[in-house]
Scaffold this motif. Structure first.
Motif, PDB file in Angstrom:
ATOM      1  N   ILE A  22       4.887   6.515  11.886  1.00 44.74           N
ATOM      2  CA  ILE A  22       4.514   5.122  12.142  1.00 44.74           C
ATOM      3  C   ILE A  22       3.105   5.016  12.720  1.00 44.74           C
ATOM      4  O   ILE A  22       2.317   4.165  12.288  1.00 44.74           O
ATOM      5  N   ASN A  23       2.779   5.852  13.682  1.00 42.62           N
ATOM      6  CA  ASN A  23       1.434   5.783  14.279  1.00 42.62           C
ATOM      7  C   ASN A  23       0.350   5.999  13.239  1.00 42.62           C
ATOM      8  O   ASN A  23      -0.680   5.328  13.260  1.00 42.62           O
ATOM      9  N   GLU A  24       0.593   6.924  12.324  1.00 46.80           N
ATOM     10  CA  GLU A  24      -0.379   7.181  11.263  1.00 46.80           C
ATOM     11  C   GLU A  24      -0.500   5.970  10.335  1.00 46.80           C
ATOM     12  O   GLU A  24      -1.593   5.621   9.895  1.00 46.80           O
ATOM     13  N   ALA A  25       0.628   5.316  10.056  1.00 49.52           N
ATOM     14  CA  ALA A  25       0.598   4.117   9.206  1.00 49.52           C
ATOM     15  C   ALA A  25      -0.162   2.988   9.900  1.00 49.52           C
ATOM     16  O   ALA A  25      -0.942   2.278   9.252  1.00 49.52           O
ATOM     17  N   VAL A  26       0.033   2.833  11.199  1.00 45.95           N
ATOM     18  CA  VAL A  26      -0.696   1.813  11.960  1.00 45.95           C
ATOM     19  C   VAL A  26      -2.197   2.086  11.878  1.00 45.95           C
ATOM     20  O   VAL A  26      -2.999   1.168  11.652  1.00 45.95           O
ATOM     21  N   LEU A  27      -2.574   3.338  12.036  1.00 48.61           N
ATOM     22  CA  LEU A  27      -4.002   3.703  11.945  1.00 48.61           C
ATOM     23  C   LEU A  27      -4.544   3.476  10.539  1.00 48.61           C
ATOM     24  O   LEU A  27      -5.698   3.042  10.376  1.00 48.61           O
ATOM     25  N   LEU A  28      -3.736   3.754   9.544  1.00 47.70           N
ATOM     26  CA  LEU A  28      -4.167   3.513   8.166  1.00 47.70           C
ATOM     27  C   LEU A  28      -4.410   2.024   7.939  1.00 47.70           C
ATOM     28  O   LEU A  28      -5.424   1.632   7.340  1.00 47.70           O
ATOM     29  N   TYR A  29      -3.503   1.196   8.438  1.00 49.07           N
ATOM     30  CA  TYR A  29      -3.729  -0.248   8.309  1.00 49.07           C
ATOM     31  C   TYR A  29      -4.963  -0.685   9.079  1.00 49.07           C
ATOM     32  O   TYR A  29      -5.702  -1.570   8.627  1.00 49.07           O
ATOM     33  N   GLN A  30      -5.223  -0.073  10.209  1.00 46.83           N
ATOM     34  CA  GLN A  30      -6.442  -0.404  10.958  1.00 46.83           C
ATOM     35  C   GLN A  30      -7.677  -0.070  10.126  1.00 46.83           C
ATOM     36  O   GLN A  30      -8.631  -0.850  10.083  1.00 46.83           O
ATOM     37  N   HIS A  31      -7.644   1.057   9.460  1.00 47.69           N
ATOM     38  CA  HIS A  31      -8.753   1.431   8.575  1.00 47.69           C
ATOM     39  C   HIS A  31      -8.890   0.410   7.440  1.00 47.69           C
ATOM     40  O   HIS A  31     -10.007  -0.003   7.097  1.00 47.69           O
ATOM     41  N   CYS A  32      -7.767   0.015   6.869  1.00 44.11           N
ATOM     42  CA  CYS A  32      -7.796  -0.983   5.790  1.00 44.11           C
ATOM     43  C   CYS A  32      -8.380  -2.302   6.282  1.00 44.11           C
ATOM     44  O   CYS A  32      -9.145  -2.955   5.556  1.00 44.11           O
ATOM     45  N   ILE A  33      -8.019  -2.686   7.503  1.00 45.81           N
ATOM     46  CA  ILE A  33      -8.552  -3.922   8.086  1.00 45.81           C
ATOM     47  C   ILE A  33     -10.061  -3.822   8.265  1.00 45.81           C
ATOM     48  O   ILE A  33     -10.806  -4.765   7.970  1.00 45.81           O
ATOM     49  N   GLN A  34     -10.520  -2.676   8.708  1.00 46.53           N
ATOM     50  CA  GLN A  34     -11.965  -2.486   8.882  1.00 46.53           C
ATOM     51  C   GLN A  34     -12.692  -2.541   7.549  1.00 46.53           C
ATOM     52  O   GLN A  34     -13.791  -3.077   7.458  1.00 46.53           O
ATOM     53  N   GLN A  35     -12.070  -2.015   6.511  1.00 48.78           N
ATOM     54  CA  GLN A  35     -12.683  -2.015   5.188  1.00 48.78           C
ATOM     55  C   GLN A  35     -12.556  -3.365   4.477  1.00 48.78           C
ATOM     56  O   GLN A  35     -13.404  -3.716   3.660  1.00 48.78           O
ATOM     57  N   ASN A  36     -11.475  -4.092   4.775  1.00 49.83           N
ATOM     58  CA  ASN A  36     -11.182  -5.374   4.122  1.00 49.83           C
ATOM     59  C   ASN A  36     -10.756  -6.400   5.176  1.00 49.83           C
ATOM     60  O   ASN A  36      -9.589  -6.791   5.213  1.00 49.83           O
TER      61      ASN A  36
ATOM     62  N   MET B 145       0.856  -1.171   0.000  1.00 52.86           N
ATOM     63  CA  MET B 145       0.000   0.000   0.000  1.00 52.86           C
ATOM     64  C   MET B 145       0.901   1.233   0.000  1.00 52.86           C
ATOM     65  O   MET B 145       1.671   1.453   0.923  1.00 52.86           O
ATOM     66  N   ASP B 146       0.818   2.010  -1.054  1.00 55.84           N
ATOM     67  CA  ASP B 146       1.716   3.145  -1.256  1.00 55.84           C
ATOM     68  C   ASP B 146       1.600   4.212  -0.175  1.00 55.84           C
ATOM     69  O   ASP B 146       2.609   4.761   0.263  1.00 55.84           O
ATOM     70  N   GLN B 147       0.391   4.519   0.238  1.00 56.66           N
ATOM     71  CA  GLN B 147       0.198   5.566   1.241  1.00 56.66           C
ATOM     72  C   GLN B 147       0.849   5.176   2.569  1.00 56.66           C
ATOM     73  O   GLN B 147       1.513   5.996   3.205  1.00 56.66           O
ATOM     74  N   ALA B 148       0.696   3.924   2.984  1.00 53.29           N
ATOM     75  CA  ALA B 148       1.323   3.464   4.226  1.00 53.29           C
ATOM     76  C   ALA B 148       2.839   3.476   4.096  1.00 53.29           C
ATOM     77  O   ALA B 148       3.540   3.871   5.029  1.00 53.29           O
ATOM     78  N   ASP B 149       3.352   3.063   2.939  1.00 56.90           N
ATOM     79  CA  ASP B 149       4.798   3.089   2.714  1.00 56.90           C
ATOM     80  C   ASP B 149       5.341   4.507   2.824  1.00 56.90           C
ATOM     81  O   ASP B 149       6.413   4.725   3.390  1.00 56.90           O
ATOM     82  N   GLN B 150       4.605   5.458   2.302  1.00 55.25           N
ATOM     83  CA  GLN B 150       5.023   6.861   2.376  1.00 55.25           C
ATOM     84  C   GLN B 150       5.029   7.347   3.825  1.00 55.25           C
ATOM     85  O   GLN B 150       5.945   8.052   4.243  1.00 55.25           O
ATOM     86  N   LEU B 151       4.014   6.970   4.572  1.00 57.74           N
ATOM     87  CA  LEU B 151       3.969   7.352   5.990  1.00 57.74           C
ATOM     88  C   LEU B 151       5.155   6.766   6.754  1.00 57.74           C
ATOM     89  O   LEU B 151       5.792   7.459   7.552  1.00 57.74           O
ATOM     90  N   VAL B 152       5.469   5.520   6.486  1.00 57.82           N
ATOM     91  CA  VAL B 152       6.606   4.885   7.152  1.00 57.82           C
ATOM     92  C   VAL B 152       7.906   5.571   6.742  1.00 57.82           C
ATOM     93  O   VAL B 152       8.765   5.847   7.586  1.00 57.82           O
ATOM     94  N   ALA B 153       8.046   5.879   5.465  1.00 58.76           N
ATOM     95  CA  ALA B 153       9.248   6.568   4.988  1.00 58.76           C
ATOM     96  C   ALA B 153       9.430   7.921   5.672  1.00 58.76           C
ATOM     97  O   ALA B 153      10.554   8.355   5.915  1.00 58.76           O
ATOM     98  N   ASN B 154       8.317   8.552   5.995  1.00 58.80           N
ATOM     99  CA  ASN B 154       8.349   9.846   6.689  1.00 58.80           C
ATOM    100  C   ASN B 154       8.350   9.693   8.210  1.00 58.80           C
ATOM    101  O   ASN B 154       8.139  10.670   8.926  1.00 58.80           O
ATOM    102  N   LYS B 155       8.551   8.451   8.659  1.00 64.45           N
ATOM    103  CA  LYS B 155       8.602   8.137  10.095  1.00 64.45           C
ATOM    104  C   LYS B 155       7.310   8.486  10.833  1.00 64.45           C
ATOM    105  O   LYS B 155       7.312   8.814  12.007  1.00 64.45           O
TER     106      LYS B 155
END
Length: 107
Positions: free
Chosen positions: A13-27, A1-11
């Motif tokens: 991490i908490n935002e990326a974790v939340l994004l994955y949580q949203h993805c889990i809720q959706q899928n 997932m490009d958006q999560a990778d970008q968040l991780v690259a920008n350090k």
């Protein structure tokens, strides 16, 4: 997932974790979201949450050995070596069972 990778690259991490949580809720049936979220949580030493996320991936799919290995690493990081061994034993057992099932279906 490009958006999560970008968040991780920008350090972020908490935002990326939340994004994955949203993805889990959706899928909720996509194990890769659980695995990626768990890896970030493990990196932050949030072991209980990482364990839950890897457990979510394992409930969905036994085909990949990565959730098993990474869950064993979570346990090892906490010096819980007995559970780490149990997870690797379970991995071998599940992989053998899957191979047996695939061989039976292929006949």
């Amino acid at each position: 997932m490009d958006q999560a990778d970008q968040l991780v690259a920008n350090k972020q991490i908490n935002e990326a974790v939340l994004l994955y949580q949203h993805c889990i809720q959706q899928n909720p049936n996509e194990p890769v979201f659980y695995i990626n979220q768990a890896a970030l949580l493990r990196g932050q030493e949030q072991y209980v949450l990482a364990e839950r996320a890897y457990g979510g991936a394992l409930r969905l799919s036994f085909e990949s050995f990565w959730p098993y290995i990474r869950l064993a690493r979570v346990y090892a990081a906490q010096e819980n070596f007995d559970d780490a061994k149990d997870v690797t034993r379970l991995m071998r057992s599940e992989q053998d069972s899957l191979a047996d099932l695939q061989a039976t279906v292929a006949r």
